[in-house]
Design a protein around this motif. Structure first.
Motif: not given
Length: 535
Positions: A278-288
């Motif tokens: 979930p942490e990796s996903f949140e980082q990816a969403r922020r970048a996205f």
């Protein structure tokens, strides 16, 4: 034609069997021969016959040893063993191996042909059953994709334990075991089509990328209009980064062949526990979220999106004028997701310059401009601008940076929710069109998600998503249930044969129709016609 391979050490016997049967006229292809199992095995591996006829007693490698190898590596091949030794031990061993026939020598061509024909019918029936199962799996692919989407949601929300995730993955035949993981979000867009319209070039580009995903042990999950989420796995952080690098090279090369396609990539940070995804996903969403703020064909890593500017005294010269662009807010209002609002606002404010926001006058300008932008957008979709509260500058609503961000986030969230509500009303009309189209064309064998998506000018992925949201079931389940309902009417109300009913409800293959009817109704068409109740 079914292919037959002969293994016999006695030359006269081998020639007699080979030459005394007119193989082609009886539907067979004599594809090869050998004098012992050792010579035969590599030949069998190459030509892959349907039936192997082998003597049991041969030098170098006998028929039982050859049968063991064949059944281990090519279990679909049927084996007929010939022997002049009527010993029970041989027959017992042959049966244990799964040998189809155990025949005594000498045997005439007619007798062998009779045995072959019986075996051939069993082989053809097995092939028909396999084809039916494969067709069913292809048609149910949409259901599989929905289950994968649900699984990905659990994977990145932390709502399931690692043990539960591993069990779910096993059920979906997904291997998620690894030492390191990372989430990468990818979107491919066409500059010629609206985001929910059908674009064959996007489909072609995504098909090209599938080869990389399977070869590199990368798991892909559809996210409808948001593109794809890729789960990279590896034994080390370096391996993950190397896989990502190769993927970007493939992506850039693929998109480069289509001048009207653009791509956006948001990359998280590698983690080494399932529970940290979930942490990796949140980082990816922020970048996205940067895709609304930056140029096309971009790759943003999480660490890049989190770089803050050094603090300094505000001056008008410090404002990044290129980022003070209401067009970016308008673009987000058109296509941004409800769950992306917070990231967009954070990145938008960061983009215009942290120090610039220390000025109350400049914060008022940003807030007012955002309000006017939202008002214009709401009117463009025929929603009254009174749905969002105007900023009361006299009450100090933009007293500091946080209050300004909270206000802009609030009105954008409201506007996106209103847009989605309007879209839902529009989608209801589209789904009614789809259902009407199915009612008019269910008897057409080539009716599919792709053909219907093309009819309503939607992308297949998007139509699949909204169909599930609006009806509570996938497109293929609705179509299958509709056809089965029509089939039940015909079975009870007419004297038509099952094969004729199969054609009338859209299934050219009567075997597949019977398989699907039993799979969905719990009984055969004949049992239903005779009055049995479906499950």
């Amino acid at each position: 034609m079914l292919k037959v391979f002969l293994v016999e050490d006695e030359f006269v016997m081998r020639e007699g069997i080979k030459n005394n049967i007119d193989w082609a006229s009886h539907g067979y292809e004599f594809c090869g021969e050998a004098g012992d199992g050792e010579v035969a095995y590599p030949m069998i591996q190459k030509c892959k016959p349907d039936i192997v006829i082998t003597d049991i007693r041969m030098p170098f490698m006998d028929g039982l040893e050859l049968s063991k190898l064949i059944k281990k590596e090519m279990p679909w091949i049927e084996i007929i063993i010939l022997t002049g030794f009527e010993e029970f031990a041989y027959a017992k061993e042959a049966i244990k191996l799964g040998v189809a026939q155990y025949l005594s020598k000498p045997i005439s061509g007619d007798e062998l042909l009779q045995e072959l024909d019986q075996l051939a019918e069993k082989i053809r029936e097995k092939k028909r059953e396999q084809e039916v199962r494969e067709q069913y799996q292809r048609e149910m692919e949409e259901n599989v994709q929905k289950n994968r989407k649900d699984f990905f949601k659990y994977l990145v929300t932390g709502s399931k334990t690692p043990v539960e995730l591993l069990e779910m993955a096993d059920h979906l035949e997904l291997d998620i075991s690894a030492i390191w993981y990372n989430i990468v979000l990818v979107q491919i867009k066409s500059t010629r089509h609206a985001r929910d319209e059908f674009s064959s070039s996007i489909v072609e580009a995504e098909e090209t990328l599938k080869a990389y995903e399977s070869e590199s042990d990368v798991l892909a999950f559809e996210r409808s209009l948001e593109g794809k989420a890729l789960l990279f796995k590896g034994d080390s952080r370096e391996e993950i980064e190397e896989k990502e690098k190769l993927f970007l090279e493939v992506l850039q090369k693929t998109i480069g062949t289509y001048h009207h396609l653009v791509y956006y990539v948001g990359m998280g940070e590698p983690v080494n526990r399932l529970r940290e995804l979930p942490e990796s996903f949140e980082q990816a969403r922020r970048a996205f979220a940067h895709r609304y703020l930056q140029k096309e064909n971009m790759v943003i890593r999480s660490q890049d999106s989190e770089k803050a500017e050094a603090e300094e005294a505000f001056s008008i010269e410090s404002v990044n004028t290129k980022e003070v662009n209401r067009g970016k807010i308008t673009e987000f209002l058109k296509v941004g997701g409800s769950d992306e609002v917070v990231y967009f606002v954070e990145e938008f404010f960061r983009g215009v310059g942290t120090n610039a926001l220390k000025s109350g006058i400049f914060r008022q300008y940003i807030v007012m401009d955002a309000y006017f932008c939202v008002s214009d957008f709401l009117e463009s979709i025929h929603v009254g601008k009174e749905q969002v509260a105007a900023p009361d500058l006299n009450s100090g609503i933009v007293g500091d940076e946080k209050e300004a961000m909270d206000y802009v986030q609030g009105i954008l969230q409201k506007a996106v929710n209103l847009r989605e509500q309007r879209a839902t009303d529009r989608y209801r009309d589209v789904i009614e069109q789809v259902m009407h189209y199915i009612g008019e064309n269910y008897a057409e064998e080539d009716l599919s998600l792709n053909t219907v998506a093309s009819y309503v000018n939607f992308s297949p992925n998007h139509l699949s998503t909204i169909f599930s949201q609006q009806t509570g079931q996938t497109f293929i389940k609705y179509l299958t249930d509709y056809r089965m309902g029509k089939a039940k009417e015909l079975l009870r109300c007419t004297g038509e044969k099952s094969s004729a009913i199969s054609l009338l409800v859209g299934y050219k293959d009567a075997h597949y129709f019977s398989y699907l009817f039993k799979k969905t109704q719990g009984m055969t068409p004949t049992q239903y016609r005779n009055g049995a109740k479906t499950v």
